[in-house]
Each structure stands twice: as structure tokens, then as C-alpha cells.
Write a protein that holds these residues in place. Structure first.
Motif, mmCIF file in Angstrom:
data_model
loop_
_atom_site.group_PDB
_atom_site.id
_atom_site.type_symbol
_atom_site.label_atom_id
_atom_site.label_comp_id
_atom_site.label_asym_id
_atom_site.label_seq_id
_atom_site.Cartn_x
_atom_site.Cartn_y
_atom_site.Cartn_z
ATOM 1 N N GLU A 1 0.828 -1.206 0.000
ATOM 2 C CA GLU A 1 0.000 0.000 0.000
ATOM 3 C C GLU A 1 0.862 1.256 0.000
ATOM 4 N N ARG A 2 1.960 1.209 0.731
ATOM 5 C CA ARG A 2 2.857 2.360 0.756
ATOM 6 C C ARG A 2 3.468 2.605 -0.623
ATOM 7 N N ALA A 3 3.803 1.524 -1.337
ATOM 8 C CA ALA A 3 4.345 1.677 -2.691
ATOM 9 C C ALA A 3 3.286 2.244 -3.634
ATOM 10 N N PHE A 4 2.060 1.736 -3.547
ATOM 11 C CA PHE A 4 0.978 2.216 -4.412
ATOM 12 C C PHE A 4 0.639 3.683 -4.136
ATOM 13 N N SER A 5 0.868 4.138 -2.906
ATOM 14 C CA SER A 5 0.504 5.511 -2.554
ATOM 15 C C SER A 5 1.293 6.538 -3.354
ATOM 16 N N ALA A 6 2.381 6.115 -3.999
ATOM 17 C CA ALA A 6 3.157 7.038 -4.828
ATOM 18 C C ALA A 6 2.516 7.247 -6.193
ATOM 19 N N HIS A 7 1.521 6.427 -6.563
ATOM 20 C CA HIS A 7 0.864 6.593 -7.862
ATOM 21 C C HIS A 7 0.000 7.853 -7.833
ATOM 22 N N PRO A 8 0.176 8.743 -8.782
ATOM 23 C CA PRO A 8 -0.532 10.031 -8.734
ATOM 24 C C PRO A 8 -2.037 9.938 -8.883
ATOM 25 N N ASP A 9 -2.573 8.817 -9.399
ATOM 26 C CA ASP A 9 -4.009 8.705 -9.622
ATOM 27 C C ASP A 9 -4.750 7.996 -8.492
ATOM 28 N N ILE A 10 -4.032 7.570 -7.456
ATOM 29 C CA ILE A 10 -4.669 6.812 -6.370
ATOM 30 C C ILE A 10 -4.966 7.719 -5.189
ATOM 31 N N VAL B 1 -3.666 -12.158 -4.198
ATOM 32 C CA VAL B 1 -3.634 -10.778 -3.716
ATOM 33 C C VAL B 1 -4.478 -9.870 -4.605
ATOM 34 N N LYS B 2 -5.224 -8.986 -3.954
ATOM 35 C CA LYS B 2 -6.083 -8.048 -4.673
ATOM 36 C C LYS B 2 -5.822 -6.630 -4.171
ATOM 37 N N ALA B 3 -5.839 -5.683 -5.100
ATOM 38 C CA ALA B 3 -5.759 -4.267 -4.753
ATOM 39 C C ALA B 3 -7.103 -3.619 -5.061
ATOM 40 N N THR B 4 -7.797 -3.169 -4.020
ATOM 41 C CA THR B 4 -9.054 -2.444 -4.195
ATOM 42 C C THR B 4 -8.737 -0.962 -4.072
ATOM 43 N N ALA C 1 2.476 -1.413 -11.431
ATOM 44 C CA ALA C 1 2.841 -2.231 -10.281
ATOM 45 C C ALA C 1 3.990 -3.172 -10.609
ATOM 46 N N ILE C 2 3.992 -3.705 -11.809
ATOM 47 C CA ILE C 2 5.074 -4.614 -12.218
ATOM 48 C C ILE C 2 6.419 -3.905 -12.178
ATOM 49 N N GLU C 3 6.419 -2.621 -12.532
ATOM 50 C CA GLU C 3 7.661 -1.848 -12.536
ATOM 51 C C GLU C 3 8.106 -1.454 -11.123
ATOM 52 N N LYS C 4 7.161 -1.361 -10.192
ATOM 53 C CA LYS C 4 7.478 -0.824 -8.876
ATOM 54 C C LYS C 4 7.617 -1.870 -7.770
ATOM 55 N N LEU C 5 7.008 -3.047 -7.969
ATOM 56 C CA LEU C 5 6.941 -4.027 -6.893
ATOM 57 C C LEU C 5 7.765 -5.265 -7.209
ATOM 58 N N PRO C 6 8.181 -6.018 -6.182
ATOM 59 C CA PRO C 6 8.756 -7.336 -6.440
ATOM 60 C C PRO C 6 7.732 -8.202 -7.179
ATOM 61 N N TYR C 7 8.208 -9.084 -8.019
ATOM 62 C CA TYR C 7 7.303 -9.865 -8.867
ATOM 63 C C TYR C 7 6.246 -10.607 -8.063
ATOM 64 N N PHE C 8 6.631 -11.120 -6.871
ATOM 65 C CA PHE C 8 5.689 -11.917 -6.079
ATOM 66 C C PHE C 8 4.638 -11.067 -5.378
ATOM 67 N N ALA C 9 4.850 -9.746 -5.331
ATOM 68 C CA ALA C 9 3.925 -8.861 -4.630
ATOM 69 C C ALA C 9 2.943 -8.168 -5.566
ATOM 70 N N VAL C 10 3.062 -8.352 -6.875
ATOM 71 C CA VAL C 10 2.137 -7.714 -7.815
ATOM 72 C C VAL C 10 0.770 -8.377 -7.682
ATOM 73 N N PRO C 11 -0.266 -7.624 -7.361
ATOM 74 C CA PRO C 11 -1.590 -8.236 -7.200
ATOM 75 C C PRO C 11 -2.063 -8.943 -8.463
ATOM 76 N N ARG C 12 -2.793 -10.020 -8.264
ATOM 77 C CA ARG C 12 -3.444 -10.673 -9.411
ATOM 78 C C ARG C 12 -4.713 -9.916 -9.781
ATOM 79 N N TYR C 13 -5.413 -9.417 -8.765
ATOM 80 C CA TYR C 13 -6.709 -8.787 -9.000
ATOM 81 C C TYR C 13 -6.646 -7.283 -8.686
ATOM 82 N N PHE C 14 -7.338 -6.499 -9.508
ATOM 83 C CA PHE C 14 -7.488 -5.068 -9.294
ATOM 84 C C PHE C 14 -8.971 -4.708 -9.410
ATOM 85 N N GLU C 15 -9.397 -3.794 -8.557
ATOM 86 C CA GLU C 15 -10.760 -3.303 -8.672
ATOM 87 C C GLU C 15 -10.808 -1.826 -8.293
ATOM 88 N N PHE C 16 -11.425 -1.005 -9.151
ATOM 89 C CA PHE C 16 -11.618 0.416 -8.873
ATOM 90 C C PHE C 16 -13.007 0.614 -8.271
#
Length: 553
Positions: free
Chosen positions: A451-460, A477-480, A498-513
Motif C-alpha cells: 500500500e505504501r508503494a501504491f501511494s506514490a501513484h498520482p491517480d490513487i 492478492v487483490k488491490a481495491t 505495479a510490475i515496474e514498482k513491486l517485487p514480482y511476487f507482490a504484484v496483485p493478481r486482482y485489481f478493482e476500482f
């Protein structure tokens, strides 16, 4: 006030002692702290409520009058007094009046209604509620389930709704007797019940002694180091533990606190300017919101005048913006604690700790990391954060009317936080809530760190990272995510980011806006609800889209 026979609290504006020279702090009470401050500087402003200012003398007198009035209504030592109040002077007069009688102040989140509200009022066993008039209907709706409540004092004019509980105007019970009250409280006596959020079950009342509250104030001042010229500003409600700490820090040293009833991005800098704020205690989403807000004339005028901000979390990127764009000298997010024990880790304002840590272990506590069998783990290994005090009455006294729940977390002579962390060279690193820790592709994953890594995304705007369904040996893993207004990013784009910013094993499989995250009334995200909902009709699946994530060479 009566003559106070208690040694003056030692100055706590100096740097904390080295661990080897640690000695217990002064024993204190909220009542004695207020009396000392009033005796020393009676005309100094204590509380500034969005421009309406109250001195230590005024608050002492108003609370003494109300204490006499509450005593006439039958409030005695050990009774609970519930307040359901917006930010106003009556929050403070109710608090101090109750404590001057030896009663226990119970502030309740004003977002509560229905079962949330009924549970806390009923659980506290109060006979008296002080509330704003616009909350009366909430009490009326549950009145038949509150057999112990005898009277509601309404802040605001009638007519009042029909209710089986007697309702009377607070204005008729403010009192006018300023005769000194006998000091009936000791440092170990309970001062307040502060209820936990209850994300997975009914909230529990944390029993907090007078000495514990005053210790929190002393710790606050070690972190912030205010002078008589400083003004501590916050826009958090006083029923919130962080705002309470801000007030206590000012109280124990006789300093000035400015409290605004609400946060506004557009008026943030003009609000600070009006208060003359030099220190600010903020929370979570406020930091990036202000950091990315458009320029204002007030912002330009106030450059460099706000010396310090504090709160959690603050990312390195946001910290840099506050320093460079706004001229804030200290941007501090290095602390860890919970209602049961505050603060377990901290730093002084001029210390620059390692990035990502939660500060140095506080002098008042022993902190260790345990495995599942309560065996200590060496530095660097992740386990449960446990702690215990080095002196009496500097943490909670247990859960109100729940000895079995207290024993559950207080075992083997250590308080178990339910949080995961690690220790390195005396610094504490928070890893995750134990119940939110994930395991995917053979790797342990901290939802907090993702979540801390995702918080750097300007659209979140905000997000929650969680398992899908019941957590097990291996989790999906899911990111809501809640996007910022006007954002046009797609699921695919978010996934590639996320693929560019996270370790490969931490990239969520599921995303939901989503438009919003499911939360409890205190604003805590209910991850267990998100886990239960799992894959919904609005969930995007990376694997179904044919996007593979592999270890980089």
C-alpha cells in the motif's frame, strides 16, 4: 482550585535520556496538570477553537462550575460521563469537569449511530450523556436499549424529541459555583475510557489512567519540543487519540493548542495562518492532498512559518514536497503505538532515523519481537511486536469489563499487539497487521508495504491490499483502489505500473476500482469485508488478461 500538593512536573522539553540513564517520569494527573498551568500562566491561551480562544483560567473556571453542577446531578468518583460532541469548548469542560470529580470521561466518535453507538454507551455503564442537539435522534432511536442512562444534557436549544430518557438543556446545568473542589484523583485512577475501532468485533474500552494520559503529553513534547511561542494545530476531533495527545502535550507544559473543527484543502493554509500555527498534527490522506493541491496566496505567505508536521504515514516523496514546496523544517512520521500503549517508538525532532522505520524504541517501554510461541526473535527477523512498561500506569489498565480479553493479549508478562514488525539497531520497523499479512508464491508479503508503494501513484486516492477469500498458506492478492477525481488510468496501466514498482511476487493478481472503500465509523478500512467479497463483477484479473509476472534476472 484547591492547593495542589504534588511536585511540579519536570521539564520534558530536553532530549530524552540515554537508555542507560533512564529513570521514571513524574507521577501526574490531568487535574493537577490543569491546576499547575492555570496557576503559572492563567491568562495564556490554552485552546483556540477556529478563532475563539480560551485561557487556562477560563477553562479551569468553566470546568469547575460544570463539575459542581454534575455533582448536584449525582455524578461521583468512578462514574462514567459520556460525551457525543462536535469540536467545541464543551468537549473540554465536560472532560475536565468529570475528572475533577474523579469520574471517567468517555468520548464517543460522532459518526457512531445505531448498534455502534448503543454498544459503547451501554458498555460504559454511564448514567449521564452530554451531546449536541443534532445527535439526540440517534440516542432516541436506541433509548429503550439503554436502561442505565438516566439523563441526557443537550448542547443546543429545544424543543427536544420525545424520549424515555430525560433530556435537559446543558445551558441549565453549566453551574456558577467556582469554589475550589477537593482533589480526589490519584495518578493511578482512571481518567477516560477510549474505545477501540472494533474492525473484527465489538469495540473494547481501553481503561486509561490519569498518569497514562499525562505521560502521553510528555512523550508528545519530546517529539515536538514546543516553546511558549509555539502553537500546536490539528483538525482532528478530540475523541480521536492523536488529537487527544496533541492537547495533552500542551496541557502538561501549559502551552497553546489550536483545534479546527474540520479539514479543508482549500482553506488549509489560511486556517494555519489564522491560528499562527508552528506545529501541526495531521493524518494519512491529508499529507498528499495538501502536497498536491494548487498554490494559494496563503500558502505562499506561510512558506517556512510551519516548522513541523507529524503523523503517519508520510512517504519519502510527500515528505520532500512538504520540505521544499512549503518550507517545513521537520516532517516526522516515525512513531508507532496503539491505544493500549502510546508511543512505543518515537524520535526527537532533529533526529533523522532510517527511512521506513517507525522510530527508536521509547525509553518508557521494553519492546521485543516474538515468534508464534512467544520466543524472542533476533534483530532483523519478522514477528509479533510485544511490549511492557518500565514503570506503572503508562499504558492502558486493561479492557473495561473484559478481563478475559485483557488476559488474551497480556500473556507471558508481555502485551501482544497483534502487529508484525522487526527490530534493527534499536529502531522498530512496522511490517503489517498480523491478520493482513499475506503469503504468495512462497514469499511473505506485507499489505502495508504494498500500500505504501501504491501511494506514490498520482491517480490513487486510497487503496487496500488484501487476500481474496479466506487467508491460507498461499494467498491471491487483490488491490481495491479508489482513484482521484478525474483519473483515467486503466486496470492494465495500473498493473503494468505495479510490475515496474513491486517485487514480482507482490504484484496483485486482482485489481478493482471503487468509488469508496468499506470502512467502520472511525474510518478504518474493513479488510475482512473486502476479503469476504473476493472476486466481484467489477474485479479485473491479471491472469485472465494474459499478463504474466516473472522474476527479473
Amino acid at each position: 482550585m484547591a492547593t495542589i500538593e504534588i511536585p511540579p512536573a519536570e521539564s520534558i522539553l530536553a532530549s530524552p535520556p540515554e537508555r542507560s540513564s533512564y529513570c521514571p517520569g513524574p507521577r501526574d494527573t490531568v487535574v493537577h496538570a490543569l491546576a499547575r498551568a492555570e496557576a503559572k500562566n492563567p491568562d495564556r491561551i490554552f485552546i483556540d477553537l477556529a478563532g475563539t480562544k480560551y485561557s487556562y483560567r477560563e477553562i479551569d473556571r468553566l470546568s469547575t462550575r460544570l463539575a459542581h453542577a454534575l455533582a448536584a446531578l449525582g455524578v461521583q468518583h468512578g462514574d462514567r460521563v459520556v460525551s457525543l460532541l462536535d469540536t467545541s469548548i464543551d468537549v473540554f469542560t465536560t472532560w475536565f469537569a468529570a475528572n475533577k470529580l474523579g469520574a471517567i470521561w468517555v468520548p464517543i466518535n460522532t459518526a457512531y449511530q445505531g448498534e455502534f453507538l448503543r454498544h459503547q454507551i451501554s458498555d460504559s455503564g454511564t448514567k449521564l450523556i452530554v451531546c449536541d442537539a443534532h445527535y439526540l435522534e440517534r440516542i432516541v432511536a436506541i433509548a429503550d436499549q439503554l436502561p442505565e442512562v438516566q439523563l441526557v444534557l443537550s448542547r443546543g436549544p429545544g424543543p427536544f424529541p420525545s424520549c424515555p430518557i430525560a433530556i435537559a438543556p446543558l445551558d441549565e446545568h453549566r453551574g456558577n459555583d467556582e469554589a475550589p473542589l477537593p482533589v480526589v484523583v490519584k495518578p493511578a485512577d482512571l481518567a477516560t475510557l477510549l474505545y477501540t475501532s472494533g474492525t473484527t468485533g465489538p469495540s473494547k474500552g481501553c481503561m486509561m489512567s490519569h498518569n497514562y494520559l499525562c505521560m502521553q503529553g510528555r512523550q508528545q513534547n519530546r517529539c515536538v519540543q514546543m516553546t511558549a511561542e509555539d502553537v500546536q494545530w490539528t483538525c482532528l476531533p478530540v475523541f480521536h487519540g492523536a488529537a487527544l495527545i496533541s492537547v495533552l502535550g500542551c496541557l502538561v507544559e501549559g502551552l497553546r493548542c489550536a483545534i479546527w473543527p474540520r479539514f479543508s484543502v482549500s482553506s488549509f493554509w489560511s486556517d494555519l495562518e489564522q491560528a499562527g500555527a508552528t506545529k501541526a498534527l495531521l493524518m494519512a490522506s491529508i499529507f498528499p492532498l495538501v502536497a498536491h493541491a494548487p498554490d494559494t496566496e496563503a500558502m505562499k505567505r506561510y512558506y517556512g512559518r510551519l516548522d513541523m508536521i507529524s503523523g503517519v504515514p508520510i512517504t519519502p516523496e510527500v515528505r520532500k514536497i512538504w520540505k521544499e514546496r512549503f518550507g517545513v523544517r521537520v516532517v516526522s512520521s516515525w512513531s508507532y503505538g496503539q491505544t493500549e500503549g502510546v508511543r512505543l517508538s518515537m524520535v526527537g525532532p532533529d533526529e533523522i532515523p532510517p527511512e521506513g522505520c517507525a522510530g527508536r524504541v521509547a525509553d518508557e517501554f521494553e519492546v521485543m519481537i516474538f515468534d508464534a510461541d512467544d520466543n524472542p526473535l533476533p534483530d532483523g527477523q519478522v514477528g509479533e511486536i510485544v511490549f511492557r512498561p518500565r514503570e506503572p500506569n503508562i499504558m492502558f489498565e486493561g479492557y473495561w469489563k473484559r478481563p478475559e480479553e485483557t488476559l488474551k493479549v497480556w500473556r507471558n508478562l508481555w502485551m501482544h499487539t497483534g502487529d508484525l514488525g522487526r527490530l534493527e539497531n534499536g529502531y522498530l520497523y512496522f511490517v503489517d497487521r498480523a491478520k493482513d499479512y499475506l503469503r504468495c508464491r512462497g514469499e511473505n508479503i506485507s499489505s502495508f508495504e504494498i500500500e505504501r508503494a501504491f501511494s506514490a501513484h498520482p491517480d490513487i486516492a486510497e487503496l487496500a491490499v488484501h487476500a481474496v477469500g479466506r487467508q491460507s498458506g498461499e494467498d491471491e492478492v487483490k488491490a481495491t483502489i479508489v482513484l482521484r477525481e478525474g483519473a483515467t488510468v486503466t486496470h492494465v496501466e495500473m498493473c503494468h505500473w505495479a510490475i515496474e514498482k513491486l517485487p514480482y511476487f507482490a504484484v496483485p493478481r486482482y485489481f478493482e476500482f471503487r468509488a469508496e472503500l468499506v470502512k467502520n465509523p472511525t474510518g478504518r478500512v474493513l479488510k475482512y469485508r473486502l476479503r469476504e467479497e473476493g472476486v466481484t463483477s467489477g474485479t479485473w484479473d491479471r491472469e485472465a488478461a494474459g499478463i504474466e509476472v516473472r522474476r527479473r534476472k
